[in-house]
Design a protein around this motif. Structure first.
Motif, short mmCIF file in Angstrom:
data_model
loop_
_atom_site.label_atom_id
_atom_site.label_comp_id
_atom_site.label_asym_id
_atom_site.label_seq_id
_atom_site.Cartn_x
_atom_site.Cartn_y
_atom_site.Cartn_z
N ALA A 78 0.82 -1.22 0.00
CA ALA A 78 0.00 0.00 0.00
C ALA A 78 0.85 1.26 0.00
N LEU A 79 2.00 1.21 0.63
CA LEU A 79 2.88 2.39 0.71
C LEU A 79 3.55 2.71 -0.62
N LYS A 80 3.53 1.80 -1.57
CA LYS A 80 4.16 2.06 -2.86
C LYS A 80 3.50 3.20 -3.61
N ASN A 81 2.21 3.39 -3.39
CA ASN A 81 1.52 4.50 -4.03
C ASN A 81 1.58 5.72 -3.12
N GLN A 82 2.31 6.75 -3.55
CA GLN A 82 2.50 7.95 -2.75
C GLN A 82 1.19 8.69 -2.47
N GLU A 83 0.16 8.41 -3.26
CA GLU A 83 -1.13 9.07 -3.06
C GLU A 83 -1.84 8.57 -1.81
N ASN A 84 -1.49 7.37 -1.35
CA ASN A 84 -2.15 6.81 -0.17
C ASN A 84 -1.60 7.51 1.07
N LYS A 85 -2.49 8.19 1.78
CA LYS A 85 -2.08 9.00 2.93
C LYS A 85 -2.56 8.45 4.27
N TYR A 86 -3.57 7.61 4.25
CA TYR A 86 -4.13 7.07 5.49
C TYR A 86 -4.48 5.61 5.26
N PHE A 87 -4.21 4.78 6.27
CA PHE A 87 -4.24 3.33 6.08
C PHE A 87 -5.07 2.69 7.20
N HIS A 88 -6.05 1.89 6.81
CA HIS A 88 -6.92 1.21 7.76
C HIS A 88 -6.70 -0.30 7.67
N LEU A 89 -6.37 -0.93 8.77
CA LEU A 89 -6.22 -2.38 8.82
C LEU A 89 -7.49 -2.99 9.41
N ILE A 90 -8.11 -3.91 8.65
CA ILE A 90 -9.32 -4.59 9.11
C ILE A 90 -9.24 -6.06 8.74
N SER A 91 -10.18 -6.83 9.25
CA SER A 91 -10.28 -8.24 8.86
C SER A 91 -11.45 -8.41 7.91
N GLY A 92 -11.53 -9.58 7.31
CA GLY A 92 -12.63 -9.90 6.41
C GLY A 92 -13.95 -10.09 7.11
N GLN A 93 -13.96 -9.99 8.46
CA GLN A 93 -15.22 -10.07 9.21
C GLN A 93 -15.60 -8.71 9.81
N ASP A 94 -14.93 -7.66 9.37
CA ASP A 94 -15.30 -6.30 9.77
C ASP A 94 -16.28 -5.73 8.75
N PHE A 95 -16.80 -4.54 9.07
CA PHE A 95 -17.60 -3.82 8.08
C PHE A 95 -17.59 -2.34 8.42
N PRO A 96 -17.50 -1.46 7.41
CA PRO A 96 -17.55 -0.01 7.68
C PRO A 96 -18.92 0.38 8.21
N VAL A 97 -18.94 1.23 9.24
CA VAL A 97 -20.21 1.62 9.85
C VAL A 97 -20.45 3.12 9.77
N LYS A 98 -19.61 3.84 9.06
CA LYS A 98 -19.87 5.23 8.68
C LYS A 98 -20.10 5.26 7.18
#
Length: 299
Positions: free
Chosen positions: A80-100
């Motif tokens: 993910a860090l290879k792309n300089q455009e990526n400024k913020y990084f979220h680590l989750i599992s495949g059993q999570d879900f975004p709630v916002k």
């Protein structure tokens, strides 16, 4: 500017696809699927063909509690860090879900200052009191990479007790610094995550010492970051809704509660970005309501 979503998964691949498709092209997805899990080629191809999935790996066979889980996180972070455009990084599992809703996630980058969100506490800690404050994880050999804990967890704990009886203890070097722990999931700024990756390369002692520890991913990021100047940027809140209520999951449970409709109001009124764990069919109604609410907000 973009945000990166780092995901480790081993089951419920329809749910994984729902996570991925929640995010649009302002986000890049980096996924690791457990190597030992049989997955139909059509599912892998379907995930790979989603536009914002930039990386899908099956590098590691992952046992719960083993070092390969941490290695998978580091692999995803480096990609993910290879792309300089990526400024913020979220680590989750495949059993999570975004709630916002999606607009809430996008507005994160509009804040005057980005903070690192990471749960941390000093080791030893009463939070891990049944593991000698967490020291048992490091001071004794924990063979989770060699033995499947889902089948033989009692034997793994028995091996630790045998080491204690024989007064066999692994040294914890001062080179590590003060020990910190906390639950796995985090949201980190680019500079902080790059520091962890650089530290891993330049000071490999810690990653090597994490071999045969228990759940090293719950100590590695915390220990590196909190012993650095980046600790000043850390908010002690990982922004994940997780229910560890012992009345719900049992005393000293290794896993949090599976979420259902009883969690909806608490999730909806929280400041959390993600919630876990979702599983079919227990979480289906809750997930559907969250999806419906988010789609309405994003119109």
């Amino acid at each position: 500017m973009k945000q990166a979503i780092l995901i480790t998964a081993y089951k419920n691949f329809d749910h994984l696809i729902d996570i991925v498709t929640f995010f649009d092209n302002d986000f890049e997805l980096f996924i690791h699927i457990d190597k030992k899990i049989k997955v139909e080629k059509r599912i892998i191809d379907k995930i790979k063909n989603i536009d914002n999935v930039k990386f899908l790996s099956r590098e590691y066979s992952i046992n719960w509690g083993g070092l390969n889980h941490l290695k998978a996180y580091l692999l995803l972070a480096k990609a993910a860090l290879k792309n300089q455009e990526n400024k913020y990084f979220h680590l989750i599992s495949g059993q999570d879900f975004p709630v916002k809703d999606l607009s809430y996630f996008k507005n994160i980058l509009n804040a005057p200052k980005l903070y690192d969100h990471l749960e941390f506490f000093e080791i030893p800690s009463s939070i891990w009191k049944n593991q000698n404050g967490g020291l048992d994880r490091l001071e004794y050999y924990n063979f989770f990479d060699l033995i499947d804990a889902k089948k033989h967890i009692k034997w793994l704990w028995r091996l630790v007790r045998i080491q204690k009886k024989l007064h066999l203890k692994r040294r914890v070097s001062e080179r590590i610094g003060k020990l910190y722990g906390g639950f796995t999931w985090w949201s980190l700024t680019r500079d902080t995550l790059q520091y962890v990756i650089d530290y891993t390369k330049e000071k490999p002692y810690l990653i090597h010492r994490m071999k045969h520890t228990f759940c090293s991913e719950e100590m590695y990021f915390q220990t590196i970051i909190m012993n650095s100047d980046f600790s000043k940027n850390v908010v002690n809140d990982n922004l994940r809704y997780i229910d560890w209520d012992p009345d719900r999951v049992g005393k000293d449970s290794p896993s949090p509660a599976l979420l259902d409709m009883t969690d909806y109001e608490k999730i909806n009124t929280s400041n959390k970005l993600f919630a876990r764990k979702f599983d079919t069919p227990i979480s289906d109604k809750l997930k559907s309501l969250i999806q419906k609410q988010d789609s309405t907000k994003n119109i």
